[in-house]
Design an enzyme around this catalytic site. Structure first.
Site, PDB file in Angstrom:
ATOM      1  N   ASP A  14       0.871  -1.183   0.000  1.00 15.06           N
ATOM      2  CA  ASP A  14       0.000   0.000   0.000  1.00 15.06           C
ATOM      3  C   ASP A  14       0.909   1.234   0.000  1.00 15.06           C
ATOM      4  O   ASP A  14       1.687   1.426   0.937  1.00 15.06           O
ATOM      5  CB  ASP A  14      -0.891  -0.019   1.249  1.00 15.06           C
ATOM      6  CG  ASP A  14      -2.199   0.711   1.022  1.00 15.06           C
ATOM      7  OD1 ASP A  14      -3.257   0.182   1.431  1.00 15.06           O
ATOM      8  OD2 ASP A  14      -2.179   1.804   0.418  1.00 15.06           O
ATOM      9  N   ASP A  18      -2.749   4.916  -2.404  1.00 15.88           N
ATOM     10  CA  ASP A  18      -3.742   5.559  -1.541  1.00 15.88           C
ATOM     11  C   ASP A  18      -4.089   6.968  -2.059  1.00 15.88           C
ATOM     12  O   ASP A  18      -3.185   7.791  -2.256  1.00 15.88           O
ATOM     13  CB  ASP A  18      -3.134   5.663  -0.135  1.00 15.88           C
ATOM     14  CG  ASP A  18      -4.164   6.032   0.906  1.00 15.88           C
ATOM     15  OD1 ASP A  18      -5.119   5.273   1.074  1.00 15.88           O
ATOM     16  OD2 ASP A  18      -4.027   7.089   1.527  1.00 15.88           O
ATOM     17  N   GLU A  70      -6.231   4.259  -5.886  1.00 19.22           N
ATOM     18  CA  GLU A  70      -7.478   4.515  -5.150  1.00 19.22           C
ATOM     19  C   GLU A  70      -7.881   5.937  -5.497  1.00 19.22           C
ATOM     20  O   GLU A  70      -7.157   6.880  -5.170  1.00 19.22           O
ATOM     21  CB  GLU A  70      -7.282   4.359  -3.640  1.00 19.22           C
ATOM     22  CG  GLU A  70      -8.620   4.433  -2.916  1.00 19.22           C
ATOM     23  CD  GLU A  70      -8.534   4.967  -1.502  1.00 19.22           C
ATOM     24  OE1 GLU A  70      -7.558   5.680  -1.188  1.00 19.22           O
ATOM     25  OE2 GLU A  70      -9.425   4.664  -0.710  1.00 19.22           O
ATOM     26  N   HIS A 112     -11.116  -2.164   3.654  1.00 18.86           N
ATOM     27  CA  HIS A 112     -10.996  -1.819   5.076  1.00 18.86           C
ATOM     28  C   HIS A 112     -11.715  -0.525   5.416  1.00 18.86           C
ATOM     29  O   HIS A 112     -11.775  -0.122   6.587  1.00 18.86           O
ATOM     30  CB  HIS A 112      -9.510  -1.717   5.424  1.00 18.86           C
ATOM     31  CG  HIS A 112      -8.834  -0.632   4.662  1.00 18.86           C
ATOM     32  ND1 HIS A 112      -8.643  -0.680   3.282  1.00 18.86           N
ATOM     33  CD2 HIS A 112      -8.377   0.559   5.043  1.00 18.86           C
ATOM     34  CE1 HIS A 112      -8.080   0.419   2.871  1.00 18.86           C
ATOM     35  NE2 HIS A 112      -7.904   1.195   3.923  1.00 18.86           N
ATOM     36  N   ASP A 113     -12.235   0.157   4.379  1.00 25.64           N
ATOM     37  CA  ASP A 113     -12.977   1.412   4.611  1.00 25.64           C
ATOM     38  C   ASP A 113     -14.483   1.242   4.466  1.00 25.64           C
ATOM     39  O   ASP A 113     -15.233   2.196   4.717  1.00 25.64           O
ATOM     40  CB  ASP A 113     -12.564   2.471   3.559  1.00 25.64           C
ATOM     41  CG  ASP A 113     -11.145   2.939   3.717  1.00 25.64           C
ATOM     42  OD1 ASP A 113     -10.550   3.345   2.706  1.00 25.64           O
ATOM     43  OD2 ASP A 113     -10.633   2.892   4.851  1.00 25.64           O
TER      44      ASP A 113
HETATM   45  O1  TEU Z   1      -9.156   6.253   1.950  1.00 26.97           O
HETATM   46  C1  TEU Z   1      -9.456   7.378   1.151  1.00 26.97           C
HETATM   47  C2  TEU Z   1     -10.858   7.802   1.296  1.00 26.97           C
HETATM   48  O2  TEU Z   1     -11.435   8.400   0.434  1.00 26.97           O
HETATM   49  C3  TEU Z   1     -11.516   7.545   2.582  1.00 26.97           C
HETATM   50  O3  TEU Z   1     -11.813   8.812   3.148  1.00 26.97           O
HETATM   51  C4  TEU Z   1     -12.797   6.773   2.336  1.00 26.97           C
HETATM   52  O4  TEU Z   1     -13.511   7.373   1.289  1.00 26.97           O
HETATM   53  C5  TEU Z   1     -13.619   6.878   3.576  1.00 26.97           C
HETATM   54  O5  TEU Z   1     -12.788   6.409   4.595  1.00 26.97           O
HETATM   55  C6  TEU Z   1     -14.870   6.031   3.418  1.00 26.97           C
HETATM   56  O6  TEU Z   1     -15.475   5.981   4.673  1.00 26.97           O
HETATM   57  C7  TEU Z   1      -7.751   5.998   2.009  1.00 26.97           C
HETATM   58  C8  TEU Z   1      -7.539   4.773   2.878  1.00 26.97           C
HETATM   59  O7  TEU Z   1      -8.169   3.647   2.253  1.00 26.97           O
HETATM   60  C9  TEU Z   1      -8.140   5.067   4.225  1.00 26.97           C
HETATM   61  O8  TEU Z   1      -8.094   3.914   5.064  1.00 26.97           O
HETATM   62  C10 TEU Z   1      -7.345   6.198   4.846  1.00 26.97           C
HETATM   63  O9  TEU Z   1      -7.970   6.560   6.063  1.00 26.97           O
HETATM   64  C11 TEU Z   1      -7.305   7.428   3.918  1.00 26.97           C
HETATM   65  O10 TEU Z   1      -7.060   7.111   2.561  1.00 26.97           O
HETATM   66  C12 TEU Z   1      -6.174   8.332   4.344  1.00 26.97           C
HETATM   67  O11 TEU Z   1      -4.941   7.681   4.074  1.00 26.97           O
END
Ligand code: TEU
Length: 532
Positions: free
Chosen positions: A99, A187, A238, A311-312
Site C-alpha cells: 500500500d 492511496d 485509489e 478496510h474502509d
Molecule cells: O481512503 C481514502 C478515502 O477516500 C476515505 O476517506 C474513504 O472514502 C472513507 O474512509 C470512506 O469511509 C484511504 C484509505 O483507504 C483510508 O483507510 C485512509 O484513512 C485514507 O485514505 C487516508 O490515508
C-alpha cells in the site's frame, strides 16, 4: 494480452494486517501471523496479496500515517519478518502488493521537521472540511502558518509540485520494488495535485480543487517513466470521485500511468447526500446502471477493479445482501454478481467467509478515527447517540476491521491476548473452520476464482445488462467469440421467474432445480449459464 498483463486474470486478496492474525499474543495482527495463513490463501486460489500499510507509524489512522517508509511497524514485526513473508508468498506462486501512501505522511515523519518544503503551507486556511471532520488546515506555531491535511491533523499532505519530493518518493518506491514486491495500491493517488490558488468552496467541499487535479496525470506519467515501467508489476490507484472518463485517462495502456483504479460510485449509492453517514436504501436499478456504465466505460479502453469490500467499507453481505436468514445465499450471490464481470476482482479478508458487520452498543468499542471524530462532532451538535450509532452500524469502517474469524476459539482464534478491537460476537457461527464444508462460502469463492483462470470469456467478453428495469434481479450476459455466459442474481427474498437462456448451468448457490420452462429464482439465488 501481453506478457505483462497477468493481473487481468488474477484475483487479489486484501489483508488488513492489524486484524488478520496475531502470532505473538499482543492483540495486534502481525507479519508472522500472515505467514502462518499463507497456505489458507493459496488454497483459496488467490494470486495477489495486497497488504494495507505495514510501515512504521504512530497509528493515528492505523498505518495510513507513515512515519518511516523504510521500516516495518514494530507491532507488525521486523524487516526480516517482511523479507520472509515476501519469500514465502513467492514460493507459493503468489505476488505481494504494498500500500503506497504518498499523498501525505505522518506529522512524525522526519521530513515534517527537516523538509517543510515537502508540505503545503498557507497564511490563511480555506473553509474545506477534512474527511475526518473539522478543518483541513492546522496552525503550526513554530512556523506561524497553517499546513494542509485532507485527513487527520497528523497526516499532513505532501507537496507534489516540489520535484525533490517526487524524487524522494520515487527513490523509496524503487527500494521496495528492488526487494521484489510486485506492485502498489496507491492511496488517494488522484489527490496528489492541488490547484495552485486553493480557495473557499461551497459547502466546505474542496474536492474539485484536489481530486483529479491539474498535474495528476503529469506526475503519474513521470512516476511511470521513472519507476513503474522498469518493473513487471501491477498498480491500482485509489481514486475517490473519479468517473469512467477520468478512469480511462488513468488506466488506458497508451497513457502509461496505472493498470487500474478503484471507483467509489457504486459505494455511494446508499447515501442520501454528500455524507456517507446520511443513509438511504440501495435501489438495485441504480447499482445495475452504475456497474453497466463502468463495464462499458472501460471495455477495451482501460481496466476495472471489481470490489464490494475493503478496510474502509461496511461488509457487503450486511450492506447489499441479507446477513441473518439468508447470509450464506446472499454472500454467494453477491460474489457471483461481481466475479463474472470484466476486471480484476478484490476479495477483502473475511469476505470469503461471509463475515458480517458488527454492532457495538458503546462508542468506546469503536477505534476508527473517522468514526470517533464524527461521533464527537455530531454529539457536540446535539445529534442523539442512538441516531449516530445507527449510522456507525451501517457505514463505520470498523465493520471491516474486527478480527478475522479463524475458529470458534476465543476472539475467533485471532489472538491469545486481548484484541486491539473486540471480535464480532458471531465468530462461533462464522469462521474459517467452516471452509471444509463443500457448501461453504469459502468453497464457492474458490470455484469463482478458478473460473476466471479457466474461461477467457470472463477476461475478454462484452458485457450486456438484461432486465434493466427489474428491481429484484441483476442479470447480464458476457459474450465472446461463440461463447455466452448468462448471470442471474436475485437481490431479494422474492421468488422470480426468468426465461431460461441457452447453455448449461455453470454454477448456482442452491442445489440446481430446473423445470423445463422458465427458471424460478429462489431468494438470493445466483445461477450462471454457460454456452460454448
Ligand atoms: O481512503 C481514502 C478515502 O477516500 C476515505 O476517506 C474513504 O472514502 C472513507 O474512509 C470512506 O469511509 C484511504 C484509505 O483507504 C483510508 O483507510 C485512509 O484513512 C485514507 O485514505 C487516508 O490515508
Amino acid at each position: 494480452m501481453g506478457m505483462t498483463e497477468w493481473w487481468k486474470k488474477s484475483t487479489v486478496y486484501q489483508i488488513y494486517p492489524r486484524s488478520f492474525m496475531d502470532s505473538d499474543g499482543d492483540g495486534i495482527g502481525d507479519l508472522r501471523g500472515i505467514i502462518e495463513k499463507l497456505d489458507y490463501l493459496q488454497e483459496l486460489g488467490v494470486d495477489i496479496l495486497w497488504l494495507s500499510p505495514v510501515y512504521d507509524s504512530p497509528n493515528d489512522d492505523n498505518g495510513y500515517d507513515i512515519r518511516d517508509y523504510y521500516r516495518i511497524m514494530k507491532e507488525f514485526g521486523t524487516m526480516e519478518d517482511f523479507d520472509e513473508l515476501l519469500q514465502e508468498v513467492h514460493a507459493r506462486g503468489m505476488k505481494l502488493v504494498m500500500d503506497l501512501v504518498v499523498n501525505h505522511t505522518s506529522d512524525e515523519h522526519e521530513w515534517f521537521k527537516t523538509r517543510p518544503d515537502f508540505y503545503i503551507w498557507r497564511d490563511k486556511p480555506t473553509n474545506w472540511r477534512s474527511f475526518f471532520s473539522g478543518s483541513t488546515w492546522e496552525f503550526n506555531k513554530e512556523r506561524g502558518q497553517y499546513y494542509l491535511h485532507l485527513f487527520s491533523k497528523k497526516q499532513p499532505d505532501l507537496n507534489w509540485d516540489n520535484p525533490e519530493l517526487r524524487e524522494a518518493v520515487y527513490e523509496m518506491m524503487r527500494w521496495w520494488l528492488d526487494k521484489g514486491v510486485d506492485g502498489f495500491r496507491m492511496d488517494v493517488i488522484n489527490m496528489i495535485s492541488k490547484v495552485a490558488d486553493m480557495h473557499d468552496a461551497p459547502g466546505s467541499d474542496g474536492s474539485h480543487q484536489f481530486m483529479n487535479g491539474p498535474n495528476v496525470h503529469t506526475y503519474l506519467q513521470e512516476m511511470n517513466r521513472e519507476v513503474l515501467s522498469k518493473y513487471d508489476i501491477v498498480t491500482v490507484g485509489e481514486t475517490p470521485g473519479t468517473t469512467p472518463k477520468e478512469a480511462r485517462d488513468y488506466t488506458a495502456a497508451e497513457n502509461r500511468e496505472l493498470n487500474m483504479i478503484f471507483t467509489f460510485e457504486h459505494m455511494g449509492l446508499d447515501q442520501a447526500s454528500g455524507e456517507k453517514w446520511d443513509l438511504k436504501p440501495l435501489r438495485l436499478t441504480d447499482l445495475k446502471e452504475n456497474m453497466e456504465k463502468w463495464q462499458h466505460g472501460l471495455h477495451e479502453k482501460g481496466w476495472n477493479s471489481l470490489y464490494w469490500n475493503n478496510h474502509d467499507q461496511p461488509r457487503i453481505v450486511s450492506r447489499f445482501g441479507e446477513d441473518t436468514d439468508w447470509r450464506i445465499e446472499s454472500a454467494k450471490m453477491l460474489a457471483t454478481c461481481l466475479h463474472f464481470m470484466q476486471g480484476t476482482p478484490y476479495i477483502y479478508q473475511g469476505e470469503e467467509l461471509g463475515m458480517t458487520n458488527v454492532r457495538f452498543e458503546s462508542i468506546e468499542d469503536y477505534k476508527d478515527i473517522e468514526t470517533l471524530n464524527m461521533y464527537k462532532e455530531k454529539r457536540a451538535a446535539g445529534v442523539p447517540h442512538d441516531d449516530i450509532m445507527t449510522a456507525i452500524h451501517a457505514k463505520g469502517r470498523d465493520n471491516a476491521r474486527t478480527p478475522m474469524q479463524w475458529s470458534d476459539e476465543a476472539n475467533g482464534g485471532f489472538t491469545t491476548g486481548t484484541p486491539w478491537i473486540k471480535a464480532n460476537p458471531n465468530y462461533p457461527e462464522i469462521n474459517a473452520e467452516q471452509r471444509h464444508d463443500p457448501d461453504s462460502v469459502y468453497q464457492y469463492y474458490k470455484e469463482l476464482i478458478g473460473f476466471r483462470k479457466e474461461l477467457d470469456i470472463i477476461t475478454h467478453g462484452d458485457f450486456e445488462l438484461l432486465l434493466r428495469d427489474d428491481s429484484d434481479i441483476f442479470a447480464y450476459t458476457r459474450t465472446w467469440e461463440n461463447e455466452t455466459l448468462t448471470v442471474f442474481c436475485n437481490f431479494t427474498e422474492n421468488t422470480k421467474a426468468v426465461q431460461r437462456p441457452e447453455g448449461e448451468v455453470l454454477i448456482c448457490n442452491y442445489a440446481v432445480n430446473l423445470s423445463e420452462g422458465d427458471v424460478l429464482l429462489r431468494p438470493y439465488e445466483a445461477i450462471v449459464f454457460y454456452k460454448n
